[in-house]
Write an enzyme that holds these catalytic residues in place. Structure first.
Site, PDB file in Angstrom:
ATOM      1  N   ARG A 104       3.772   0.007  -6.982  1.00  0.00           N
ATOM      2  CA  ARG A 104       3.995  -0.942  -5.889  1.00  0.00           C
ATOM      3  C   ARG A 104       2.817  -1.902  -5.739  1.00  0.00           C
ATOM      4  NH1 ARG A 104       6.418   2.320  -1.112  1.00  0.00           N
ATOM      5  NH2 ARG A 104       4.724   1.372   0.015  1.00  0.00           N
ATOM      6  N   GLU A 118      17.000 -16.858 -17.182  1.00  0.00           N
ATOM      7  CA  GLU A 118      15.879 -15.946 -17.369  1.00  0.00           C
ATOM      8  C   GLU A 118      16.313 -14.520 -17.664  1.00  0.00           C
ATOM      9  OE1 GLU A 118      13.589 -15.856 -13.744  1.00  0.00           O
ATOM     10  OE2 GLU A 118      11.796 -15.109 -14.735  1.00  0.00           O
ATOM     11  N   TRP A 151      -3.126  -2.420  -1.525  1.00  0.00           N
ATOM     12  CA  TRP A 151      -2.774  -3.725  -2.071  1.00  0.00           C
ATOM     13  C   TRP A 151      -3.270  -4.692  -1.012  1.00  0.00           C
ATOM     14  CZ3 TRP A 151       0.854  -7.884  -1.647  1.00  0.00           C
ATOM     15  CH2 TRP A 151       1.006  -8.619  -2.829  1.00  0.00           C
ATOM     16  N   ASN A 161      -0.813   1.588   6.179  1.00  0.00           N
ATOM     17  CA  ASN A 161       0.012   0.553   5.533  1.00  0.00           C
ATOM     18  C   ASN A 161       0.435  -0.416   6.617  1.00  0.00           C
ATOM     19  OD1 ASN A 161      -0.094   2.021   3.226  1.00  0.00           O
ATOM     20  ND2 ASN A 161       2.072   2.557   3.184  1.00  0.00           N
ATOM     21  N   GLY A 162       0.512  -1.693   6.285  1.00  0.00           N
ATOM     22  CA  GLY A 162       0.985  -2.676   7.260  1.00  0.00           C
ATOM     23  C   GLY A 162      -0.124  -3.630   7.641  1.00  0.00           C
ATOM     24  N   CYS A 210       0.840  -1.202   0.000  1.00  0.00           N
ATOM     25  CA  CYS A 210       0.000   0.000   0.000  1.00  0.00           C
ATOM     26  C   CYS A 210       0.870   1.246   0.000  1.00  0.00           C
ATOM     27  CB  CYS A 210      -0.873   0.016   1.238  1.00  0.00           C
ATOM     28  SG  CYS A 210      -1.820  -1.480   1.448  1.00  0.00           S
ATOM     29  N   LYS A 265       5.317 -11.489 -16.314  1.00  0.00           N
ATOM     30  CA  LYS A 265       5.316 -11.698 -14.864  1.00  0.00           C
ATOM     31  C   LYS A 265       4.285 -12.740 -14.464  1.00  0.00           C
ATOM     32  CE  LYS A 265       6.550 -10.900 -10.641  1.00  0.00           C
ATOM     33  NZ  LYS A 265       7.800 -11.585 -10.256  1.00  0.00           N
ATOM     34  N   GLU A 285      17.061 -23.285  -8.784  1.00  0.00           N
ATOM     35  CA  GLU A 285      16.556 -21.917  -8.789  1.00  0.00           C
ATOM     36  C   GLU A 285      17.632 -20.952  -9.322  1.00  0.00           C
ATOM     37  OE1 GLU A 285      13.862 -20.518  -8.727  1.00  0.00           O
ATOM     38  OE2 GLU A 285      14.223 -18.451  -8.116  1.00  0.00           O
ATOM     39  N   LYS A 331      17.258 -18.508 -12.632  1.00  0.00           N
ATOM     40  CA  LYS A 331      17.467 -17.053 -12.563  1.00  0.00           C
ATOM     41  C   LYS A 331      18.457 -16.606 -13.621  1.00  0.00           C
ATOM     42  CE  LYS A 331      14.886 -16.171 -10.680  1.00  0.00           C
ATOM     43  NZ  LYS A 331      13.721 -16.464  -9.895  1.00  0.00           N
ATOM     44  N   HIS A 385      27.112 -39.160 -15.012  1.00  0.00           N
ATOM     45  CA  HIS A 385      26.220 -39.975 -15.844  1.00  0.00           C
ATOM     46  C   HIS A 385      25.891 -39.282 -17.169  1.00  0.00           C
ATOM     47  CE1 HIS A 385      25.769 -42.903 -12.666  1.00  0.00           C
ATOM     48  NE2 HIS A 385      25.568 -41.904 -11.814  1.00  0.00           N
TER      49      HIS A 385
HETATM   50  C1  AGP Z   1      10.607 -16.820 -11.892  1.00  0.00           C
HETATM   51  O1  AGP Z   1      11.629 -15.929 -11.856  1.00  0.00           O
HETATM   52  C2  AGP Z   1       9.648 -16.708 -12.971  1.00  0.00           C
HETATM   53  N1  AGP Z   1       9.332 -15.429 -13.363  1.00  0.00           N
HETATM   54  C3  AGP Z   1       8.596 -17.782 -13.115  1.00  0.00           C
HETATM   55  O2  AGP Z   1       9.243 -19.020 -13.103  1.00  0.00           O
HETATM   56  C4  AGP Z   1       7.428 -17.813 -12.115  1.00  0.00           C
HETATM   57  O3  AGP Z   1       7.882 -18.218 -10.864  1.00  0.00           O
HETATM   58  C5  AGP Z   1       6.340 -18.751 -12.651  1.00  0.00           C
HETATM   59  O4  AGP Z   1       5.855 -18.271 -13.868  1.00  0.00           O
HETATM   60  C6  AGP Z   1       5.210 -18.955 -11.673  1.00  0.00           C
HETATM   61  O5  AGP Z   1       4.529 -17.776 -11.401  1.00  0.00           O
HETATM   62  P1  AGP Z   1       3.540 -17.677 -10.185  1.00  0.00           P
HETATM   63  O6  AGP Z   1       4.352 -17.886  -8.946  1.00  0.00           O
HETATM   64  O7  AGP Z   1       2.963 -16.317 -10.273  1.00  0.00           O
HETATM   65  O8  AGP Z   1       2.528 -18.767 -10.323  1.00  0.00           O
END
Ligand code: AGP
Length: 606
Positions: free
Chosen positions: A27, A486, A73, A99-100, A2, A601, A479, A483, A502
């Protein structure tokens, strides 16, 4: 997250407030509102949706020179007109923006309702306006001081009232709040960029401090004793674009650095007397007699689920299956009786994850959602929800959402272990203590950023990279590789280190960076053998290891060391250098860090 804006000066307050709110909208904003003091009393307009929707309703707005505004938010209560801020008391005398999270809002609300107060919204914030009404005896500042004395949780609050039409009263605890100092005008802002167009001079409020803004000045005081406080003016020299990112060059870096705060928020109100509790959800009933747990998610959320599987099986001794949502939905899954499904999703809108949720629901499986977005489809359709409270994540690459998801996996596993009696109470207390110490340890790890940047300077031209680890380290390696791919577009693969021989070993040649996670004490010797295999093929070892692993450190070409921690709790520390590595690689390669090519996103299509 928020946003709050306040204005006390000589200009027309509403446009000032709206301009400020526009700077906070990035935000996250699911509803917005303003309250100003006019000659006829309090005037309020608030609407669900983006700020532009609120603006549509501001035609014919009254003239005022004092007021507050808010972008919400959602945390408590879905996004709606009635849940939007400002909130008022029974008589409409006190308008509050907040906020909070007020952790004890339920008992406070019950108590106020017993006293005759009538609530309109589902929010935690509304208790504040009623509390102030209850405490008001002719002095707004005193009423706010007495009201906040009842609160547990985090808050930045701003209050206006026609009973004292010349002032805004603001208080903060664990949520940011600044007072902007102009010429014959003063601003309140939850974030500096919001009012940077008007002033670059600020008082930064600390916890337990109060500010009273009038068109002629600001008085700062202590909430505890009311004594006046004098503090230095903080002058900001950021340009406005940088300021939106709080001075960071990219949202991703800002969000990486927000992780200690985000983790504290995830734990807030959920740890008491060395135990995990989830006051908003009846998780004990939900998890009673559960025979099998399924976890699904996509991408980063799936990786968080993998950590969840490891922890739930280890600590609570329940079998767990974890899968990628887009695969799971086309599998002929065998659902034993008393199964539950945990869906993990930052956005709560990912199509594949939602499809699994719906299919499981159709089969009568109980669903627990772990998500960051209140009111999202996943949150609405699940039987129970645990919010990660990471705050809005703007960068496409997930960082703080991931770490808060992982943290919730720990909390769920420890909660289940207690419920099922698989761990003695003193072990649980010790684990909870380790969790509570993580935010401070992450702060320490973040100091490695410059070192990681120096490493990337040497390797950013690599065309591929490998990530190795065993046990929990393998899940973090996955992970880290995601990253790097990506945002830096470097081909990266993560392997369970034992798998190297292997097949993958054939790809190791001179200079190939092999990022090796070595934080699991009991697997240290095995990792040492894998590192030697790589070095024999002239690969370059970038080790992510913890203090005290001297033998391994000697074998690495580059090292990033995280603080010592029990091996069960290293994932939330070792992932930080990996996020920073991906970030600095992407910057060095000139990539668009926050908006990588071809990605969105929130993936709302199959
Ligand atoms: C991670 O950096 C990604 N942008 C992507 O893998 C993301 O985590 C995935 O698309 C899942 O999204 P969600 O958590 O909104 O479901």
């Amino acid at each position: 997250m928020c946003g709050i804006i306040g204005y006390a000066g000589y200009r027309d307050a509403i446009p000032e407030i709206i301009e400020g709110l526009k700077k906070l909208e990035y935000r996250g904003c699911d509803s917005a509102g303003v309250a100003v003091i006019t000659d006829d009393g309090l005037w309020i307009e608030k609407r669900e949706g983006r700020l532009s929707r609120l603006e549509d309703y501001l035609n014919g707005k009254p003239q005022a020179t004092i007021g507050v505004g808010h972008t919400r938010w959602a945390t408590h209560g879905i996004p709606s007109d009635v849940n939007a801020h400002p909130h008022v008391d029974c008589q409409g005398n006190f308008a509050v923006v907040h906020n909070g999270i007020i952790e004890n809002f339920s008992p406070l609300r019950r108590w106020l309702e017993q006293k005759g107060h009538v609530f309109q919204s589902q929010t935690d914030t509304e208790v504040l306006s009623h509390l102030i009404e209850d405490c008001y005896q002719g002095d707004l500042v005193e009423a706010v001081r007495n009201a906040v004395a009842h609160l547990k949780g985090s808050y930045a609050i701003a209050v206006v009232s026609p009973k004292e039409p010349d002032k805004i009263v603001a208080v903060r605890k664990d949520s940011t709040m600044m007072v902007g100092i102009g010429e014959r005008e003063f601003f309140l802002a939850s974030d500096i960029p919001a009012v940077l167009a008007r002033t670059n001079r600020f008082y930064v409020l600390e916890d337990g401090e109060m500010a009273v803004l009038t068109p002629t000045g600001v008085r700062l005081s202590s909430v505890v004793d009311g004594n006046e406080i004098h503090k230095d003016v903080f002058t900001v020299d950021w340009d406005p674009i940088q300021a939106e990112k709080n001075g960071y060059p990219h949202f991703m870096l800002k969000e990486i650095h927000e992780q200690p705060r985000a983790l504290r928020d995830t734990m807030r109100g959920r740890i008491a007397d060395g135990r995990i509790e989830f006051p908003d959800v009846q998780l004990d009933l939900f998890l009673q007699d559960v025979q099998k747990v399924f976890i699904v998610g996509c991408g980063t959320a799936y990786h968080a689920g993998m950590v969840g599987r490891y922890l739930i099986e280890k600590l609570a001794r329940v079998p767990v299956e974890v899968d990628i949502a887009s695969e799971f939905r086309y599998r002929e899954v065998l659902w034993p009786e008393k199964s539950i499904l945990i869906v993990v999703s930052q956005s709560g809108e990912t199509a594949d994850t939602l499809a699994v949720l719906r299919e499981a629901k159709r089969r009568g499986v109980k669903i627990l959602a772990v998500t960051n977005v209140v009111g999202s489809s996943v949150a609405r359709e699940a039987d129970a929800v645990l919010y990660t409270w990471a705050g809005p994540e703007i960068s496409v690459a997930s960082t703080k959402a991931y770490s808060t998801q992982v943290l919730l996996m720990y909390m769920i596993a420890i909660f289940m272990a207690e419920q099922r009696g698989t761990l003695p109470p003193e072990v649980i207390t010790g684990m909870v203590k380790e969790l509570a110490a993580l935010p401070d340890k992450i702060l320490q790890v973040l100091e490695c950023s410059a070192g990681v940047e120096a490493i990337t300077g040497k390797y950013h031209q690599a065309s591929s990279a490998f990530f190795l680890g065993r046990g929990l380290d393998h899940m973090i390696a996955l992970e880290g590789a995601l990253k790097l791919k990506e945002i830096s577009y470097i081909h990266a693969e993560a392997y369970a280190a034992g798998e190297l021989k292997h097949g993958t070993l054939a790809l190791i040649e001179e200079g190939v960076p092999v990022i090796s996670l070595i934080t699991q004490d009991d697997l240290q010797d095995k990792m040492m053998s894998n590192i030697k295999e790589v070095k024999a093929r002239k690969g370059t070892i970038i080790g992510i290891t913890k203090e005290g692993m001297a033998k391994i450190i000697e074998e690495c070409d580059e090292v990033v060391t995280i603080p010592n921690a029990d091996q069960l709790f290293t994932p939330l520390l070792s992932v930080i250098p990996l996020q920073l590595l991906a970030y600095h690689m992407a910057v060095a390669r000139g990539c668009d860090v926050d908006n990588p090519r071809n990605l969105a996103k929130s993936v709302t299509v199959e």
